[in-house]
Design a protein around this motif. Structure first.
Motif, PDB file in Angstrom:
ATOM      1  N   GLN A   8       0.831  -1.201   0.000  1.00  0.00           N
ATOM      2  CA  GLN A   8       0.000   0.000   0.000  1.00  0.00           C
ATOM      3  C   GLN A   8       0.869   1.256   0.000  1.00  0.00           C
ATOM      4  O   GLN A   8       0.599   2.206  -0.748  1.00  0.00           O
ATOM      5  CB  GLN A   8      -0.916  -0.004   1.222  1.00  0.00           C
ATOM      6  CG  GLN A   8      -1.979  -1.097   1.199  1.00  0.00           C
ATOM      7  CD  GLN A   8      -2.706  -1.221   2.529  1.00  0.00           C
ATOM      8  OE1 GLN A   8      -2.085  -1.125   3.594  1.00  0.00           O
ATOM      9  NE2 GLN A   8      -4.010  -1.439   2.486  1.00  0.00           N
ATOM     10  N   TRP A  12       1.260   4.139  -2.871  1.00  0.00           N
ATOM     11  CA  TRP A  12       1.078   5.566  -2.574  1.00  0.00           C
ATOM     12  C   TRP A  12       2.237   6.380  -3.150  1.00  0.00           C
ATOM     13  O   TRP A  12       2.011   7.412  -3.792  1.00  0.00           O
ATOM     14  CB  TRP A  12       0.988   5.768  -1.061  1.00  0.00           C
ATOM     15  CG  TRP A  12       0.777   7.203  -0.704  1.00  0.00           C
ATOM     16  CD1 TRP A  12       1.712   8.135  -0.395  1.00  0.00           C
ATOM     17  CD2 TRP A  12      -0.482   7.881  -0.675  1.00  0.00           C
ATOM     18  NE1 TRP A  12       1.134   9.346  -0.154  1.00  0.00           N
ATOM     19  CE2 TRP A  12      -0.207   9.216  -0.325  1.00  0.00           C
ATOM     20  CE3 TRP A  12      -1.794   7.485  -0.902  1.00  0.00           C
ATOM     21  CZ2 TRP A  12      -1.236  10.168  -0.201  1.00  0.00           C
ATOM     22  CZ3 TRP A  12      -2.803   8.430  -0.771  1.00  0.00           C
ATOM     23  CH2 TRP A  12      -2.503   9.749  -0.424  1.00  0.00           C
ATOM     24  N   THR A  16       0.016   4.794  -7.764  1.00  0.00           N
ATOM     25  CA  THR A  16      -0.749   3.731  -8.398  1.00  0.00           C
ATOM     26  C   THR A  16      -1.766   3.200  -7.399  1.00  0.00           C
ATOM     27  O   THR A  16      -1.847   3.680  -6.263  1.00  0.00           O
ATOM     28  CB  THR A  16       0.170   2.589  -8.869  1.00  0.00           C
ATOM     29  OG1 THR A  16       0.858   2.051  -7.717  1.00  0.00           O
ATOM     30  CG2 THR A  16       1.191   3.079  -9.885  1.00  0.00           C
ATOM     31  N   LEU A  17      -2.523   2.199  -7.816  1.00  0.00           N
ATOM     32  CA  LEU A  17      -3.480   1.561  -6.923  1.00  0.00           C
ATOM     33  C   LEU A  17      -2.849   0.289  -6.376  1.00  0.00           C
ATOM     34  O   LEU A  17      -2.289  -0.511  -7.127  1.00  0.00           O
ATOM     35  CB  LEU A  17      -4.758   1.225  -7.694  1.00  0.00           C
ATOM     36  CG  LEU A  17      -6.031   0.968  -6.872  1.00  0.00           C
ATOM     37  CD1 LEU A  17      -6.462   2.248  -6.161  1.00  0.00           C
ATOM     38  CD2 LEU A  17      -7.145   0.462  -7.779  1.00  0.00           C
ATOM     39  N   PRO A  31      -8.618  -2.196  -2.391  1.00  0.00           N
ATOM     40  CA  PRO A  31      -8.569  -0.750  -2.627  1.00  0.00           C
ATOM     41  C   PRO A  31      -9.665  -0.332  -3.601  1.00  0.00           C
ATOM     42  O   PRO A  31      -9.805  -0.899  -4.682  1.00  0.00           O
ATOM     43  CB  PRO A  31      -7.172  -0.549  -3.237  1.00  0.00           C
ATOM     44  CG  PRO A  31      -6.886  -1.842  -3.934  1.00  0.00           C
ATOM     45  CD  PRO A  31      -7.549  -2.914  -3.105  1.00  0.00           C
ATOM     46  N   PRO A  33     -10.943   2.848  -5.731  1.00  0.00           N
ATOM     47  CA  PRO A  33     -10.475   4.176  -6.146  1.00  0.00           C
ATOM     48  C   PRO A  33     -11.508   5.261  -5.915  1.00  0.00           C
ATOM     49  O   PRO A  33     -12.724   5.025  -5.914  1.00  0.00           O
ATOM     50  CB  PRO A  33     -10.188   3.992  -7.643  1.00  0.00           C
ATOM     51  CG  PRO A  33     -11.022   2.839  -8.060  1.00  0.00           C
ATOM     52  CD  PRO A  33     -11.098   1.928  -6.873  1.00  0.00           C
ATOM     53  N   ARG A  39      -7.029   9.270  -3.081  1.00  0.00           N
ATOM     54  CA  ARG A  39      -6.894   8.333  -4.205  1.00  0.00           C
ATOM     55  C   ARG A  39      -7.624   7.011  -4.066  1.00  0.00           C
ATOM     56  O   ARG A  39      -8.141   6.502  -5.027  1.00  0.00           O
ATOM     57  CB  ARG A  39      -5.410   8.061  -4.513  1.00  0.00           C
ATOM     58  CG  ARG A  39      -4.617   9.316  -4.796  1.00  0.00           C
ATOM     59  CD  ARG A  39      -3.505   9.065  -5.763  1.00  0.00           C
ATOM     60  NE  ARG A  39      -2.554   8.086  -5.349  1.00  0.00           N
ATOM     61  CZ  ARG A  39      -1.462   8.331  -4.633  1.00  0.00           C
ATOM     62  NH1 ARG A  39      -1.219   9.539  -4.201  1.00  0.00           N
ATOM     63  NH2 ARG A  39      -0.620   7.369  -4.326  1.00  0.00           N
ATOM     64  N   TRP A  40      -7.678   6.417  -2.894  1.00  0.00           N
ATOM     65  CA  TRP A  40      -8.450   5.187  -2.735  1.00  0.00           C
ATOM     66  C   TRP A  40      -8.896   5.024  -1.274  1.00  0.00           C
ATOM     67  O   TRP A  40      -8.345   5.637  -0.361  1.00  0.00           O
ATOM     68  CB  TRP A  40      -7.652   3.952  -3.178  1.00  0.00           C
ATOM     69  CG  TRP A  40      -6.600   3.462  -2.220  1.00  0.00           C
ATOM     70  CD1 TRP A  40      -6.788   2.709  -1.090  1.00  0.00           C
ATOM     71  CD2 TRP A  40      -5.183   3.692  -2.290  1.00  0.00           C
ATOM     72  NE1 TRP A  40      -5.593   2.449  -0.467  1.00  0.00           N
ATOM     73  CE2 TRP A  40      -4.586   3.034  -1.179  1.00  0.00           C
ATOM     74  CE3 TRP A  40      -4.366   4.365  -3.184  1.00  0.00           C
ATOM     75  CZ2 TRP A  40      -3.219   3.047  -0.948  1.00  0.00           C
ATOM     76  CZ3 TRP A  40      -2.989   4.394  -2.963  1.00  0.00           C
ATOM     77  CH2 TRP A  40      -2.438   3.736  -1.845  1.00  0.00           C
ATOM     78  N   SER A  65     -15.545   2.912  -9.033  1.00  0.00           N
ATOM     79  CA  SER A  65     -15.384   2.356  -7.688  1.00  0.00           C
ATOM     80  C   SER A  65     -16.162   1.051  -7.543  1.00  0.00           C
ATOM     81  O   SER A  65     -15.656   0.074  -6.969  1.00  0.00           O
ATOM     82  CB  SER A  65     -15.867   3.369  -6.652  1.00  0.00           C
ATOM     83  OG  SER A  65     -15.207   4.612  -6.810  1.00  0.00           O
TER      84      SER A  65
END
Length: 349
Positions: A8, A12, A16-17, A31, A33, A39-40, A65
């Protein structure tokens, strides 16, 4: 404080996710979005004894989402129709937004604290035009010029999504046990970020689902709003102190990354707010007779104040107002009693 959600935090940093992760047997982080700097949202999926899934938070009400949440459930061998219950940490749309869709798809119950249930009832019983007008009036009451208040509040149409927010089927008070078979999650009332914010402590594993009460990198926004708590920062600091005394093996926050060291992080957050209160008191002394709107411009923010507008400026001003109210309750500042409060430092005794 020890980072445990390494993927995670890497996501960050790389903007990205993060991936769907198995946190423990029968527990995953998905996660979801959302727009904006966070961001998520971390939605947590729990496998239930006897079959089915539970959720802690759902994510923002947007098609992207929803697709991410459904894909996350599929990746762990489940489906949205398997969800039996949804625990909502608080009423903000990035946490409760998809609860209505989940309930419609699965028949799951939705549970939250009564104070946030009342908050949802308040804005779902109003029209978007009424909600907009109330926010504009509240900002003007903090010292905003009417034209700035109207611009920052956006449009009534932008509030239409509030009418779709799920009202809860069940209410959870502090200490209540959530009905998720195979887990021993108890609700922990942690007001401040919202009046009914809940964390969930699992007695068997030591996991602490923190919502937005304790985040590893940033301080959650603690603000005033129309019809809200009289002294939300006092509420928040009290809840932080209570939570900091708990034994927690790992903290699962609503944003950013998992970590260990709940006591240390709560201490850091309390110290942050004490520094902020001291900065604001100095600003009041240097600029007596200013409104919350004016005083926000004299504080240190993450970017130059001239760049603040719209929702960011609202958050900053209402957070400044929350800090002023706590200073007033400590007897350090005094308002003039006007419709738009102007603040001065209390006489030194």
């Amino acid at each position: 404080m020890e980072v445990t959600g390494h993927a995670q935090r890497t996501a960050w940093r790389e903007r990205t996710l993060p991936p769907v992760e198995q946190v423990r047997p029968g527990l995953w982080s998905v996660p979801v979005p959302m727009g904006g700097p966070l961001r998520w949202v971390n939605a947590y999926v729990l496998e239930l004894a006897g079959g089915g899934l539970g959720l802690v938070d759902t994510g923002w009400d947007a098609d992207e989402s929803w697709a991410a949440l459904c894909a996350g459930l599929t990746s762990l061998g489940g489906d949205v129709t398997d969800v039996r219950g949804v625990l909502v940490t608080h009423l903000h749309l990035d946490h409760v937004g998809l609860a209505a869709r989940v309930r419609e798809a699965s028949g799951a119950w939705v549970a939250m604290h009564p104070a946030d249930a009342d908050g949802i009832a308040t804005f779902t019983d109003r029209t978007p035009e009424q909600l907009w007008a109330e926010e504009v009036a509240f900002l003007v009451g903090l010292g905003a010029p009417p034209e700035d208040a109207r611009a920052d509040a956006g449009t009534p149409e932008q509030r239409a999504g509030l009418l779709r927010v799920a009202r809860p089927d069940r209410l959870l008070e502090d200490g209540d046990r959530a009905d998720l078979p195979g887990w021993s999650l108890r609700a922990v009332h942690t007001p401040g970020h919202t009046a009914g914010h809940l964390c969930f402590a699992d007695e068997a594993t030591g996991l602490f689902f923190a919502g937005d009460h304790v985040l590893p990198r940033i301080s959650p926004n603690i603000s005033t709003h129309a019809g809200g708590a009289a002294d939300p920062l006092r509420d928040y600091l009290g809840a932080l102190a209570a939570v900091g005394g708990r034994q927690a093996g790992e903290v699962l926050p609503g944003h950013e990354w998992r970590f260990r060291g709940l006591a240390e992080r709560t201490r850091e957050l309390r110290e942050h707010h004490e520094r902020r209160l001291a900065e604001l008191l100095a600003a009041v002394r240097a600029n007596p007779g200013c409104t919350p709107w004016d005083l926000a411009a004299h504080l240190t923010w993450s970017r130059p104040w001239a760049q603040y507008e719209r929702r960011m400026r609202i958050f900053a001003v209402t957070e400044t107002d929350a800090h002023l109210r706590l200073l007033a309750s400590r007897g350090l500042v005094v308002g003039d009693g006007g419709t738009v409060p102007a603040w001065t430092a209390a006489p030194v005794r």
